[in-house]
Design an enzyme around this catalytic site. Structure first.
Site, short mmCIF file in Angstrom:
data_model
loop_
_atom_site.label_atom_id
_atom_site.label_comp_id
_atom_site.label_asym_id
_atom_site.label_seq_id
_atom_site.Cartn_x
_atom_site.Cartn_y
_atom_site.Cartn_z
N SER A 91 26.66 42.82 58.32
CA SER A 91 26.49 41.72 59.27
C SER A 91 25.85 42.14 60.60
CB SER A 91 27.83 41.03 59.54
OG SER A 91 28.22 40.31 58.39
N THR A 105 36.49 39.31 58.04
CA THR A 105 36.41 39.68 56.64
C THR A 105 37.75 40.28 56.23
OG1 THR A 105 35.06 40.80 54.99
CG2 THR A 105 35.24 41.90 57.12
N LYS A 161 41.00 36.91 56.86
CA LYS A 161 40.54 35.51 56.77
C LYS A 161 41.69 34.49 56.78
CE LYS A 161 36.16 36.37 54.48
NZ LYS A 161 35.23 36.03 53.41
N ASN A 180 36.42 32.31 58.22
CA ASN A 180 35.54 33.48 58.31
C ASN A 180 34.72 33.47 59.61
OD1 ASN A 180 33.59 31.48 57.62
ND2 ASN A 180 32.25 33.09 56.85
N ASP A 234 31.73 30.35 54.28
CA ASP A 234 31.51 31.00 52.97
C ASP A 234 31.14 29.99 51.90
OD1 ASP A 234 32.02 33.63 53.75
OD2 ASP A 234 34.18 33.44 53.40
N GLY A 254 38.75 35.56 39.26
CA GLY A 254 39.37 35.99 40.52
C GLY A 254 40.02 34.84 41.25
N GLY A 267 41.40 35.64 44.66
CA GLY A 267 41.72 36.28 45.93
C GLY A 267 41.11 35.55 47.10
N ALA A 277 38.20 35.56 48.58
CA ALA A 277 36.86 34.98 48.50
C ALA A 277 36.80 33.81 47.52
CB ALA A 277 35.86 36.05 48.08
N ARG A 306 43.32 38.25 36.82
CA ARG A 306 44.15 39.30 36.22
C ARG A 306 45.62 38.94 36.35
NH1 ARG A 306 43.49 45.08 38.93
NH2 ARG A 306 44.26 43.85 40.70
P1 ATR Z 1 38.77 39.18 48.15
O1 ATR Z 1 39.20 38.70 49.49
O2 ATR Z 1 37.48 39.95 48.18
O3 ATR Z 1 38.75 38.11 47.10
P2 ATR Z 1 41.31 40.10 47.21
O4 ATR Z 1 41.97 38.98 47.87
O5 ATR Z 1 41.95 41.44 47.25
O6 ATR Z 1 39.84 40.29 47.74
O7 ATR Z 1 41.06 39.68 45.69
C1 ATR Z 1 40.58 40.56 44.78
C2 ATR Z 1 40.44 39.81 43.46
O8 ATR Z 1 39.90 40.73 42.51
C3 ATR Z 1 41.76 39.33 42.87
O9 ATR Z 1 41.54 38.16 42.12
C4 ATR Z 1 42.15 40.50 41.97
O10 ATR Z 1 43.02 40.17 40.92
P3 ATR Z 1 44.63 40.20 41.13
O11 ATR Z 1 44.98 38.91 41.79
O12 ATR Z 1 45.19 40.33 39.78
O13 ATR Z 1 44.91 41.39 42.01
C5 ATR Z 1 40.80 40.85 41.41
N1 ATR Z 1 40.70 42.22 40.93
C6 ATR Z 1 40.65 43.35 41.66
N2 ATR Z 1 40.52 44.43 40.86
C7 ATR Z 1 40.47 43.95 39.58
C8 ATR Z 1 40.31 44.56 38.29
N3 ATR Z 1 40.18 45.88 38.17
N4 ATR Z 1 40.31 43.75 37.21
C9 ATR Z 1 40.43 42.42 37.33
N5 ATR Z 1 40.55 41.78 38.52
C10 ATR Z 1 40.59 42.54 39.63
#
Ligand code: ATR
Length: 270
Positions: free
Chosen positions: A15, A60, A64, A85, A101, A126, A128, A130, A151
Site C-alpha cells: 500500500s 489490515t 479490521k 479497512n 474491500d 474461506g 476469515g 477477508a 476448513r
Molecule cells: P484473512 O483475514 O486473510 O481472511 P483469517 O481471518 O486468518 O485471514 O482467515 C484465514 C482463512 O484461511 C480461514 O478461512 C482459514 O480457515 P479456518 O477458519 O479453518 O482457520 C483459512 N485457512 C488458512 N490456512 C488454511 C489451510 N491450510 N487450509 C484451508 N484453509 C486455510
C-alpha cells in the site's frame, strides 16, 4: 496530509508504494506509511494517529474487526461487511469506519472480465477476515446462490448466519472436506492458501472448468497455484492485485474527495 496502513505484521504491505505513486502523479501533498501495531496497542495507536494529525488509516490483518468499536461512526459498508479497512479521521479527530474491500473486489472482477454475469452460483473458500467483504460483493451484485466452504465448518456457518440477516439469497455453509465439484460460475479463494509461494492449489483441477471465473484475492504479483490450475482447466483467472488497487483508490476518494491516479497505483505494484 498523513496516512498509513496498520497491521501486524505489515512490512510486506504494497500500500505505501501504491499510494505514494498516486500522490506523486497527481501532485498531492501527502505521505503514506506502514505502521506495525500489535493487537493490544490498537486503541492507543488510534489515539496517537489522531493526535499526530493523520487523516486516514487503512487496517489490515488482524485489525479490521477490532477497530470497529473504536469508531465514532460506521458507514453502511462497514456494517454490512462486519469489518473496517478504511478509517477517515476528520479535522476535529472524529473517526468514521468504511469498508472498501467489497467495492475493490467487485470492480477488479468486472475489470478483468467485462462480460462476467454475477447471476450464477458462487463458491467461496474461506470464512476469515477477508471473506465477508467478498461474500457481500457477490450477494449485492446478484449471485443466485453462495456456498461458503471453510476448513473449520463452524466458521462458515457463523458467517452464513451473519449474512442471512441482510440477504435472502440461498447461502450454504460446509466444511472444505465436504465440498463436491459442482456447476459454479464463480469460485473465489479467500483462504490463506497461496500466501506462501510453495502452497499447492486450494482445490484440485477437477473443480475447475472452462468459462468459469476463478479469483484468488491474495495480493501477490506471482500467479498462485490455484490460479495456475484453474487456468489449465480453461477457467478465467483473476489475481488479487486489482482488489488491492481498487480498495486503496476508493479509500483515497473517501479521505480526500479527490480522484487518485489508478494507473500510477497499478504500475507501482505490478
Ligand atoms: P484473512 O483475514 O486473510 O481472511 P483469517 O481471518 O486468518 O485471514 O482467515 C484465514 C482463512 O484461511 C480461514 O478461512 C482459514 O480457515 P479456518 O477458519 O479453518 O482457520 C483459512 N485457512 C488458512 N490456512 C488454511 C489451510 N491450510 N487450509 C484451508 N484453509 C486455510
Amino acid at each position: 496530509m498523513k496516512f498509513a496502513v496498520i497491521g501486524h505484521p505489515v512490512g510486506h504491505s504494497l500500500s505505501p508504494a501504491m499510494h505514494e505513486a498516486s500522490f506523486r502523479a497527481i501532485g498531492f501533498a501527502g505521505s503514506y506509511g506502514a505502521v506495525d501495531v500489535a493487537p493490544e496497542e490498537l486503541p492507543a495507536a488510534m489515539k496517537r494517529f489522531v493526535a499526530e494529525g493523520y487523516r486516514g488509516i487503512n487496517c489490515t490483518i488482524p485489525h479490521k474487526e477490532a477497530v470497529m468499536p473504536l469508531m465514532d461512526t460506521l458507514d453502511a459498508s462497514a456494517v454490512k461487511c462486519g469489518a473496517v479497512n478504511t478509517v477517515r479521521i476528520e479535522a476535529d479527530g472524529r473517526m468514521t469506519g468504511f469498508n472498501t474491500d467489497c467495492f475493490g473486489f467487485a470492480l477488479s472482477l468486472e475489470e478483468a472480465c467485462p462480460s462476467f454475469q454475477w447471476q450464477g452460483a458462487a463458491l467461496m473458500l474461506g470464512a476469515g477476515g477477508a471473506a465477508r467483504a467478498v461474500a457481500v460483493a457477490c450477494l449485492e451484485k446478484g449471485c443466485t446462490s453462495l456456498t461458503i466452504a471453510n476448513r473449520t465448518r463452524a466458521k462458515a456457518e457463523a458467517l452464513a448466519d451473519a449474512l442471512r440477516v441482510h440477504y435472502d439469497t440461498p447461502i450454504a455453509a460446509i466444511g472444505l472436506d465436504e465440498l463436491q465439484a459442482a456447476d459454479f460460475s464463480l469460485i473465489i479463494n479467500t483462504t490463506a492458501i497461496g500466501l506462501k509461494a510453495e502452497d499447492a492449489s486450494a482445490l484440485p483441477a477437477t473443480y475447475f472448468k472452462a468459462g468459469q471465473v476463478v479469483c484468488d484475492i491474495i495480493p501477490v504479483k506471482r500467479e498462485t497455484a490455484t490460479l495456475a490450475v484453474a487456468r489449465q482447466a480453461g477457467a478465467i483467472g483473476v489475481g488479487g492485485l486489482g482488489m488491492l488497487i481498487h480498495q486503496g483508490a476508493e479509500a483515497f476518494r473517501i479521505w480526500t474527495g479527490q480522484e487518485p491516479d489508478v494507473a500510477a497505483m497499478t504500475a507501482a505494484i505490478s
